[in-house]
Scaffold this motif. Structure first.
Motif, PDB file in Angstrom:
ATOM      1  N   LEU A 157      18.887 -20.025 -35.752  1.00  0.00           N
ATOM      2  CA  LEU A 157      18.312 -19.004 -35.220  1.00  0.00           C
ATOM      3  C   LEU A 157      16.943 -19.745 -34.599  1.00  0.00           C
ATOM      4  N   ILE A 158      16.560 -19.664 -33.469  1.00  0.00           N
ATOM      5  CA  ILE A 158      15.579 -20.417 -33.429  1.00  0.00           C
ATOM      6  C   ILE A 158      14.459 -19.025 -31.986  1.00  0.00           C
ATOM      7  N   ILE A 159      14.157 -18.050 -32.724  1.00  0.00           N
ATOM      8  CA  ILE A 159      13.253 -17.715 -31.974  1.00  0.00           C
ATOM      9  C   ILE A 159      12.294 -18.144 -30.741  1.00  0.00           C
ATOM     10  N   GLY A 160      12.672 -17.873 -29.467  1.00  0.00           N
ATOM     11  CA  GLY A 160      11.382 -17.932 -28.299  1.00  0.00           C
ATOM     12  C   GLY A 160      12.794 -19.539 -27.669  1.00  0.00           C
ATOM     13  N   GLY A 161      12.763 -19.639 -26.473  1.00  0.00           N
ATOM     14  CA  GLY A 161      13.326 -19.864 -25.509  1.00  0.00           C
ATOM     15  C   GLY A 161      12.502 -20.313 -24.931  1.00  0.00           C
ATOM     16  N   GLY A 162      11.138 -20.521 -24.920  1.00  0.00           N
ATOM     17  CA  GLY A 162      10.335 -21.973 -23.332  1.00  0.00           C
ATOM     18  C   GLY A 162      10.313 -23.031 -23.620  1.00  0.00           C
ATOM     19  N   VAL A 163      10.044 -23.729 -23.300  1.00  0.00           N
ATOM     20  CA  VAL A 163      10.290 -25.750 -24.035  1.00  0.00           C
ATOM     21  C   VAL A 163      10.383 -26.045 -24.709  1.00  0.00           C
TER      22      VAL A 163
END
Length: 380
Positions: A157-163
């Motif tokens: 899981l990667i929390i944060g969908g910014g660049v």
């Protein structure tokens, strides 16, 4: 309060902006002044090369600036010790295990930490991107734990969908393939906003979403994680999901050393500055990069702004010491974005124009390598 005749200039944190000052001091120090650098680590990390290091395009040391060598070359003092805060009254930087460091001029460039507000997570349950100096080590250790547990597949899981989150999700597979010994994996980006890729143009965002889909990366928007445990994460609506590896790349919050400074701050707790990058509360304190927020002209917490502030900070520190007028920093309204996609290509986004190609990666590599070359000390 006037500056002393031989002012001590202290750089608190050697991020992109303060590193420029250290480099310029090496080339042409300010007459009559002394320079002290304070850093929690003996190396500074260039965020632009982190995805490329993950994907195996760069050796791990490539993204690091050797602060000891650079400080020695500049004849500057280096204090490698975490700072606790700044005493505005006595004009000193405070530490737990080091005597206070007095300053005549202070530049605060300690960056930011992930904004974990509303998320309950013990330290070992996830791998925050920052501090970036230890990210690769912490990621490796977590992966070794999973291998030791005999996992055949890993749920990431990667929390944060910014660049940054997008780049990590596209470059992480190469790292997993290289170091996991054939471990299978599934990657999901979780973001509380309505869309990922904050700041990307619609055209570039469509390209990014298409790339994520082709790579099999699941994207969940409008979704908030509230708890992370050893092997599980919980959403705000109470649903739970397996989470073997959780990488936290969301938002930006001020680090404790900034919280402990008795100086004006913006609503998020970052130091408030004038256009000259000086604190609105104390003229001989500058706040740069993520650490500062321009009064009336807040910009995103992005490395490109920190890099552009470097020359302005250097000129203004010199002007302050000489008693000359300072110049304002004028943040750019739009800037070139180059996202490493982990396949020998990069995604370019500039003024609504977008491309995904190998030449975009060559251009990104050229810019990043040229930036880092400035800080390389050649030993004679």
């Amino acid at each position: 309060m006037p500056l002393p005749e031989s002012p001590r200039i202290v750089l608190l944190g050697i991020g992109h902006t303060n590193a420029h000052v250290l480099d310029m001091w090496r080339r042409a120090p300010i007459p009559g002044a002394r320079l002290v650098c304070v850093s929690s680590f003996a190396a500074a990390t260039y965020s632009g090369m982190l995805p490329g290091t993950l994907s195996g395009q760069y050796p791990p040391g490539t993204l690091e600036i050797d602060l000891r060598s650079l400080a020695n070359a500049a004849r500057a003092e280096l204090v490698v010790e975490p700072a606790l805060g700044v005493d505005v009254e006595t004009r000193t930087v405070r530490f737990e295990d080091h005597e206070p460091v007095p300053f005549g001029v202070l530049s605060v460039g300690v960056g930011s930490v992930p904004n974990r507000a509303g998320i309950d997570a013990p330290a070992g349950a996830w791998v925050p991107i920052k501090p970036m100096q230890t990210f690769l080590m912490r990621l490796y250790e977590r992966l070794q734990e999973l291998k030791w547990q005999g996992r055949e597949a890993v749920r990431v899981l990667i929390i944060g969908g910014g660049v940054g989150g997008i780049e990590i999700s596209l470059c992480l597979p190469a790292y997993l393939n290289r170091l996991s010994g054939g471990l299978r994996y599934a990657i999901t980006i979780v973001d509380a906003g309505e869309r990922i890729g904050g700041g990307l143009s619609p055209r570039a965002l469509r390209r990014a979403e298409a790339l994520l889909a082709v790579r099999g990366v699941e994207v969940l928007t409008g979704t908030r994680i509230t708890r992370v445990e050893e092997r599980e994460a919980e959403y705000a609506d109470g649903r739970r999901t397996r989470a073997d590896l959780v990488i936290f790349a969301a938002g930006a919050a001020p680090p404790p050393v900034v919280e402990n400074m008795d100086l004006p701050k913006d609503p998020k707790g970052f130091l408030l500055t004038r256009g000259t990058l000086q604190s609105t509360g104390l003229a001989n304190v500058f706040a740069v990069g993520d650490s500062g927020t321009l009064e009336g002209a807040a910009t995103p917490k992005a490395g490109v702004y920190a890099v552009r502030q470097g020359p302005v900070l250097w000129n203004n520190i010199g002007a302050l010491v000489r008693g000359e007028p300072l110049s304002p920093y004028e943040p750019q309204h739009d800037f070139l974005r180059l996202l490493n996609t982990g396949d020998g290509k990069a995604l370019m986004d500039y003024k609504g124009w977008s491309a995904h190609a190998r030449w975009c990666w060559w251009f990104k590599d050229y810019l990043d390598s040229r930036f880092m070359a400035r800080f390389r000390v050649v030993r004679g």
